[in-house]
Write a protein that holds these residues in place. Structure first.
Motif: not given
Ligand code: GBH
Length: 479
Positions: A140-146, A191-201
């Motif tokens: 999903g959005w935490v993967n830059p390839i998306i 629930n990937l905490s702030n790592t998931g939060y900012y990566r998705a952004g």
């Protein structure tokens, strides 16, 4: 609200009124005509207990079949435009652009043509939270390839619809997407905490800039449309206006809330205060790197200037003071270190988060003007939640007071607001809240298989304003 309108009650010539909606919330037909599975389909079917009343969007408003009725309702309102979103998995069932579903293209062709035949302009959101499940399985959005998949999807949309669609929103509320990766607020419920939060952004910002440049490079000259990204959030105001500390805290909260996505697009990078606070916190935690990713010089260049107008989704406002909340609301980013509160006099809707503070919208419009050099602004969402009643006087008050706040921003502060979009035309599937909260100008009985559409009092009220461009005496504030 003052009894007598001091600000002029007339919207500028050409001011545009519309309503807004999103594919998963209204279409239904979740597995018809070749549509693929998206993250909402997957979540509501595998974990119905996560949604209020175990509701889902399998049928929703059945707009996939009843879109002509929706367009007729929009037409009778005299709307200039209709904002809707495209379901990614109707167009490409897995999210991969080499596998197009012709029936999906045909559906949106019919909808767009129906709108244009009725003199209503389509304003189209490419992504309103319904990621193809296949792309989620890739991370999903935490993967830059998306970001590249999104660009290829956008190419399909520009190629097929760009001859008729002149207003595009790449992504709806990127901050909310991130909450699906960190605070379990939405699909994919991680629930990937702030790592998931900012990566998705981060990935969403890069995806947005790629699509903007794709349009510039391949389509803009011919299609002559405009592109933006709908940025949402509370507006934060200092609890104590005389406190330097509270003023600074409110500014920081607004940068974390709205600057997160606006600053890269208007100025090229994350807001300095966000960079500073997240980096410092991560360091103090002993992390080897910051949870907030960094952009390369090249990416910064590509991000800067990628909005043709500012698309604002706004519903509510909060007070803030400095500090670490002892009872943190899991919906707010703890990195920003502020404590929220409300004024007891502010009316609360059926949705506890939707507290009515029209002056917050006025202040927010001025904030955007000052922060981003007076961009044209379209309010792409604003609206009120209740139980679906037909005599929806509170919704009328909400819209009235927020339109008045908009007029004040235009007339008194010279904000360049060019459009207002009411969320929503129809009562619809309100994500984790199922069908408990209703936002429509038009009521739908979700227990009736026919999904009958019945206009509410607010529909007639909104129609009068849209038709005349005037917030006149008969619709003047009542309180
Ligand atoms: C929009 O999101 C969406 O774009 C739309 O799909 C949705 O139907 C509409 O608004 C109405 O909700 O105060 O901690 O409880 C709004 C996103 C939802 C963000 C509520 C803030 C409350 C956080 N907002 N959420 S909290």
């Amino acid at each position: 609200m003052p009894k007598n309108l001091k600000s002029s009650n007339k919207f500028p010539d050409g001011f545009m009124f519309g309503t807004s909606t999103a594919a998963y919330q209204i279409e239904g037909a979740w597995n018809e005509d070749g549509k693929g599975e998206n993250i909402w389909d997957k979540m509501v079917h595998t974990h119905p207990e996560l949604i209020k009343d175990s509701a889902n969007g399998d049928v929703a408003c059945d707009s996939y079949h009843k879109y002509k009725e929706d367009v007729a309702l929009a037409k009778a309102l005299n709307l200039k435009f209709y904002r809707f979103s495209i379901s990614w998995t109707r167009i490409t069932p897995t999210g991969e652009a080499h596998k197009i579903n012709p029936k999906g293209i045909e559906y949106y062709n019919r909808l767009i043509d129906e709108l244009l035949a009725n003199n209503i302009e389509p304003l189209v959101t490419m992504y309103h939270w319904d990621l193809p499940q296949y792309l989620q399985d890739l991370g999903g959005w935490v993967n830059p390839i998306i970001a590249d998949y999104f660009k290829e999807y956008a190419k399909v949309l520009f190629s097929n619809f760009g001859d008729r669609v002149k207003w595009w929103i790449t992504i709806n509320e990127p901050m909310e997407t991130c909450k699906g990766y960190s605070f379990c607020n939405y699909a994919p419920y991680l629930n990937l905490s702030n790592t998931g939060y900012y990566r998705a952004g981060h990935t969403q910002l890069l995806a947005h800039s790629k699509v903007y440049h794709l349009y510039n490079d391949m389509f803009r000259e011919k299609q002559k449309g405009k592109i933006s990204i709908s940025i949402n959030g509370m507006f934060f105001i200092p609890k104590n206006v005389d406190s330097e500390k509270d003023i600074e805290t409110a500014e920081r909260a607004n940068q974390f809330e709205r600057g997160w996505f606006s600053h890269p697009i208007y100025k090229g990078d994350y807001p300095p205060v966000m960079r500073e606070w997240v980096d410092r916190k991560c360091k103090s935690e002993g992390r080897p790197w910051s949870t907030l990713p960094t952009f390369s010089e090249e990416e910064i260049k590509l991000l800067k200037g990628t909005a043709d107008f500012y698309a604002l989704n706004h519903y509510s406002t909060r007070f803030v003071t400095n500090g670490i909340d002892p009872n943190p609301n899991p919906n707010y980013n703890p990195d920003a270190e502020y404590i929220i509160s409300v004024d007891k006099s502010w009316p609360v809707s059926i949705a506890p988060w939707l507290i009515v503070v029209p002056e917050g919208l006025h202040k927010l419009l001025v904030w955007i003007k000052n922060e981003y050099n007076n961009p044209p602004i379209i309010i792409t969402e604003n609206g009120y939640a209740d139980d679906g009643r037909l005599n929806d006087l509170e919704r009328i008050d909400y819209i009235k007071s927020h339109l008045y706040a908009t007029l004040q921003a235009i007339n008194d502060d010279k904000c360049n607001v060019i459009g207002y979009t009411c969320w929503s035309l129809l009562d619809n599937f309100e994500w984790m809240d199922g069908y408990r909260y209703h936002f429509g100008l038009v009521n739908i009985d979700f227990n009736n298989p026919q999904r009958p559409r019945v206009p509410k009092a607010s529909y007639q009220f909104f129609k009068a304003i849209v038709t005349t461009g005037i917030l006149n005496d008969s619709v003047s504030p009542t309180s």
